[in-house]
Design a protein around this motif. Structure first.
Motif, PDB file in Angstrom:
ATOM      1  N   PRO A   1      -6.524   3.852   4.995  1.00 14.54           N
ATOM      2  CA  PRO A   1      -7.193   5.188   5.940  1.00 14.54           C
ATOM      3  C   PRO A   1      -6.282   5.900   6.211  1.00 14.54           C
ATOM      4  O   PRO A   1      -4.902   5.841   6.148  1.00 14.54           O
ATOM      5  N   VAL A   2      -6.738   7.079   6.884  1.00 17.53           N
ATOM      6  CA  VAL A   2      -5.807   8.157   6.964  1.00 17.53           C
ATOM      7  C   VAL A   2      -4.746   7.971   8.018  1.00 17.53           C
ATOM      8  O   VAL A   2      -3.954   8.577   8.035  1.00 17.53           O
ATOM      9  N   GLU A   3      -4.993   7.149   9.182  1.00 21.26           N
ATOM     10  CA  GLU A   3      -4.054   6.793   9.965  1.00 21.26           C
ATOM     11  C   GLU A   3      -2.883   6.201   9.402  1.00 21.26           C
ATOM     12  O   GLU A   3      -1.678   6.464   9.853  1.00 21.26           O
ATOM     13  N   LYS A   4      -3.016   5.520   8.278  1.00 23.96           N
ATOM     14  CA  LYS A   4      -1.797   5.049   7.588  1.00 23.96           C
ATOM     15  C   LYS A   4      -1.048   5.996   6.995  1.00 23.96           C
ATOM     16  O   LYS A   4       0.157   5.979   7.008  1.00 23.96           O
ATOM     17  N   LEU A   5      -1.928   6.986   6.288  1.00 24.56           N
ATOM     18  CA  LEU A   5      -1.110   8.026   5.649  1.00 24.56           C
ATOM     19  C   LEU A   5      -0.504   9.066   6.685  1.00 24.56           C
ATOM     20  O   LEU A   5       0.716   9.523   6.571  1.00 24.56           O
ATOM     21  N   GLU A   6      -0.989   9.230   7.844  1.00 28.96           N
ATOM     22  CA  GLU A   6      -0.394   9.946   8.887  1.00 28.96           C
ATOM     23  C   GLU A   6       1.166   9.410   9.399  1.00 28.96           C
ATOM     24  O   GLU A   6       1.993  10.008   9.574  1.00 28.96           O
ATOM     25  N   GLU A   7       0.970   7.946   9.364  1.00 28.32           N
ATOM     26  CA  GLU A   7       2.102   7.309   9.663  1.00 28.32           C
ATOM     27  C   GLU A   7       3.306   7.586   8.599  1.00 28.32           C
ATOM     28  O   GLU A   7       4.478   8.027   8.984  1.00 28.32           O
ATOM     29  N   ALA A   8       2.692   7.324   7.487  1.00 30.93           N
ATOM     30  CA  ALA A   8       3.594   7.923   6.289  1.00 30.93           C
ATOM     31  C   ALA A   8       4.327   9.357   6.306  1.00 30.93           C
ATOM     32  O   ALA A   8       5.537   9.768   6.230  1.00 30.93           O
ATOM     33  N   TYR A   9       3.452  10.203   6.676  1.00 31.23           N
ATOM     34  CA  TYR A   9       3.648  11.608   6.603  1.00 31.23           C
ATOM     35  C   TYR A   9       4.530  11.858   8.064  1.00 31.23           C
ATOM     36  O   TYR A   9       5.801  12.738   7.822  1.00 31.23           O
ATOM     37  N   ALA A  10       4.656  11.220   8.823  1.00 34.00           N
ATOM     38  CA  ALA A  10       5.573  11.301   9.914  1.00 34.00           C
ATOM     39  C   ALA A  10       6.690  10.824   9.828  1.00 34.00           C
ATOM     40  O   ALA A  10       7.823  11.113  10.303  1.00 34.00           O
ATOM     41  N   ALA A  11       6.834   9.773   8.800  1.00 36.35           N
ATOM     42  CA  ALA A  11       7.982   9.269   8.401  1.00 36.35           C
ATOM     43  C   ALA A  11       8.855  10.189   7.205  1.00 36.35           C
ATOM     44  O   ALA A  11       9.912   9.731   6.735  1.00 36.35           O
ATOM     45  N   GLY A  12       8.321  11.291   6.977  1.00 34.45           N
ATOM     46  CA  GLY A  12       8.699  12.363   5.851  1.00 34.45           C
ATOM     47  C   GLY A  12       8.104  12.357   4.711  1.00 34.45           C
ATOM     48  O   GLY A  12       8.497  13.160   3.771  1.00 34.45           O
ATOM     49  N   LYS A  13       7.223  11.605   4.260  1.00 32.28           N
ATOM     50  CA  LYS A  13       6.693  11.544   2.958  1.00 32.28           C
ATOM     51  C   LYS A  13       5.401  12.551   2.843  1.00 32.28           C
ATOM     52  O   LYS A  13       4.617  12.922   3.693  1.00 32.28           O
ATOM     53  N   ARG A  14       5.705  13.313   1.688  1.00 29.03           N
ATOM     54  CA  ARG A  14       4.909  14.557   1.511  1.00 29.03           C
ATOM     55  C   ARG A  14       4.142  14.409  -0.073  1.00 29.03           C
ATOM     56  O   ARG A  14       3.422  15.436  -0.457  1.00 29.03           O
ATOM     57  N   VAL A  15       4.457  13.390  -0.867  1.00 27.00           N
ATOM     58  CA  VAL A  15       3.674  13.099  -1.991  1.00 27.00           C
ATOM     59  C   VAL A  15       2.816  11.928  -1.949  1.00 27.00           C
ATOM     60  O   VAL A  15       3.476  10.805  -1.779  1.00 27.00           O
ATOM     61  N   PHE A  16       1.698  12.096  -2.156  1.00 29.36           N
ATOM     62  CA  PHE A  16       0.637  10.877  -2.157  1.00 29.36           C
ATOM     63  C   PHE A  16      -0.408  10.852  -3.366  1.00 29.36           C
ATOM     64  O   PHE A  16      -0.575  11.784  -3.889  1.00 29.36           O
ATOM     65  N   GLY A  17      -0.335   9.557  -3.702  1.00 31.63           N
ATOM     66  CA  GLY A  17      -1.295   9.426  -4.998  1.00 31.63           C
ATOM     67  C   GLY A  17      -2.581   8.490  -4.642  1.00 31.63           C
ATOM     68  O   GLY A  17      -2.474   7.677  -3.936  1.00 31.63           O
ATOM     69  N   GLU A  18      -3.729   9.034  -5.117  1.00 29.08           N
ATOM     70  CA  GLU A  18      -4.890   8.571  -4.979  1.00 29.08           C
ATOM     71  C   GLU A  18      -5.546   8.424  -6.441  1.00 29.08           C
ATOM     72  O   GLU A  18      -5.243   8.971  -7.520  1.00 29.08           O
ATOM     73  N   ASN A  19      -6.387   7.203  -6.505  1.00 28.63           N
ATOM     74  CA  ASN A  19      -7.038   7.195  -7.847  1.00 28.63           C
ATOM     75  C   ASN A  19      -8.433   7.313  -7.959  1.00 28.63           C
ATOM     76  O   ASN A  19      -9.112   6.926  -8.769  1.00 28.63           O
ATOM     77  N   LYS A  20      -8.891   7.696  -6.447  1.00 27.81           N
ATOM     78  CA  LYS A  20     -10.632   8.025  -6.796  1.00 27.81           C
ATOM     79  C   LYS A  20     -10.690   9.443  -6.141  1.00 27.81           C
ATOM     80  O   LYS A  20      -9.900   9.932  -5.161  1.00 27.81           O
ATOM     81  N   VAL A  21     -11.590  10.350  -6.797  1.00 25.81           N
ATOM     82  CA  VAL A  21     -11.870  11.591  -6.579  1.00 25.81           C
ATOM     83  C   VAL A  21     -12.243  11.929  -5.135  1.00 25.81           C
ATOM     84  O   VAL A  21     -11.566  12.564  -4.364  1.00 25.81           O
ATOM     85  N   GLN A  22     -13.265  11.114  -4.840  1.00 21.82           N
ATOM     86  CA  GLN A  22     -13.755  11.321  -3.537  1.00 21.82           C
ATOM     87  C   GLN A  22     -12.947  10.893  -2.437  1.00 21.82           C
ATOM     88  O   GLN A  22     -12.859  11.580  -1.494  1.00 21.82           O
ATOM     89  N   GLU A  23     -11.926   9.935  -2.646  1.00 25.33           N
ATOM     90  CA  GLU A  23     -11.056   9.529  -1.542  1.00 25.33           C
ATOM     91  C   GLU A  23     -10.086  10.626  -1.408  1.00 25.33           C
ATOM     92  O   GLU A  23      -9.677  11.098  -0.494  1.00 25.33           O
ATOM     93  N   LEU A  24      -9.674  11.047  -2.552  1.00 26.99           N
ATOM     94  CA  LEU A  24      -8.567  12.315  -2.310  1.00 26.99           C
ATOM     95  C   LEU A  24      -9.153  13.361  -1.793  1.00 26.99           C
ATOM     96  O   LEU A  24      -8.612  14.125  -0.811  1.00 26.99           O
ATOM     97  N   VAL A  25     -10.364  13.861  -2.119  1.00 19.90           N
ATOM     98  CA  VAL A  25     -10.803  15.053  -1.376  1.00 19.90           C
ATOM     99  C   VAL A  25     -11.162  14.843   0.088  1.00 19.90           C
ATOM    100  O   VAL A  25     -10.779  15.884   0.854  1.00 19.90           O
ATOM    101  N   ASP A  26     -11.630  13.771   0.433  1.00 20.72           N
ATOM    102  CA  ASP A  26     -11.755  13.443   1.927  1.00 20.72           C
ATOM    103  C   ASP A  26     -10.486  13.478   2.565  1.00 20.72           C
ATOM    104  O   ASP A  26     -10.319  13.980   3.710  1.00 20.72           O
ATOM    105  N   LYS A  27      -9.448  12.907   2.151  1.00 14.93           N
ATOM    106  CA  LYS A  27      -8.086  12.993   2.663  1.00 14.93           C
ATOM    107  C   LYS A  27      -7.359  14.482   2.755  1.00 14.93           C
ATOM    108  O   LYS A  27      -6.740  14.867   3.761  1.00 14.93           O
TER     109      LYS A  27
END
Length: 230
Positions: free
Chosen positions: A37-63
């Motif tokens: 979920p986006v909340e988990k990505l936000e935690e990673a973003y807050a920790a400094g991560k700027r490179v994220f990998g997705e394997n489904k198109v719709q999920e990538l677009v939504d995020k």
């Protein structure tokens, strides 16, 4: 917790680099956020991560729509041609290119947007029937075809090694992919840089780094076990 996990993975990357005489700055850590979920990505973003990998198109677009715009999104899963148009201007890198028909579609959609699409060629180093990817012996001829496309740049190679209990058993696949990358680089082909070697995941990324990886795709060690219930 996620910030701690990222620090732990980064520490292990540094140690793998020390063992192999490499500079940790050469390694890009892709936080594989598929099914999370986006909340988990936000935690990673807050920790400094700027490179994220997705394997489904719709999920990538939504995020993409809700996350900060300085993120470098990477499409790491198998990409269907009819979905290229949805992500072509949203991703920094497409990892999973293994057919000329897909290259044609990426080139056409990139041209429509006036951009150059950065891609990696997926190589099935272990020759597993269940996996996508070019066979190692097909890669050189494939590159000779790809260079005809003006809106595509081959940045390097990618592989998904077998899931194994002992990471050491994948060392030969990583070493062989690195050798292939070096051989292609020596040919100095136009539109082909061979700067990126994407290999290694949670269970074997340290071995991959020791064998030359410049990019590792880590999900479980950062976000925990995946939830596949959609």
């Amino acid at each position: 917790m996620i910030a701690e996990n990222i620090r732990d993975v980064e520490r292990r990357i540094v140690q793998a680099c020390e063992r192999s005489g490499r500079n940790p700055e050469e390694i890009t850590l892709v936080a594989v956020s598929k099914t999370k979920p986006v909340e988990k990505l936000e935690e990673a973003y807050a920790a400094g991560k700027r490179v994220f990998g997705e394997n489904k198109v719709q999920e990538l677009v939504d995020k993409y729509e809700v996350m900060p715009k300085d993120i470098k999104w990477q499409m790491i899963g198998h990409l269907q041609r009819n979905k290229v148009k949805y992500i072509i201007d949203k991703v920094d890198l497409i990892h999973s290119v293994d057919s000329i028909r897909l290259v044609e579609t990426i080139d056409r959609e990139a041209a429509k947007k006036g951009i150059i699409a950065n891609i990696l060629l997926e190589v099935n180093m272990a020759k597993e029937e269940s996996k996508f990817g070019l066979m190692p012996e097909e890669v050189m001829d494939f590159i000779d075809e790809v260079v005809r496309y003006q809106n595509v740049r081959v940045q390097g190679l990618m592989t998904i090694a077998p899931f194994v209990d002992d990471p050491e058993s994948n060392r030969k696949h990583f070493a062989n992919l690195h050798k292939l990358l070096v051989d292609i680089r020596k040919k100095k082909v136009n539109n082909v840089t061979m700067n990126v070697l994407s290999m290694g995941m949670t269970n074997d990324f340290e071995v991959a780094i020791e064998e030359g990886a410049t990019m590792v795709r880590v999900g479980t060690a950062i976000f925990g076990e995946r939830n596949y219930v959609q």
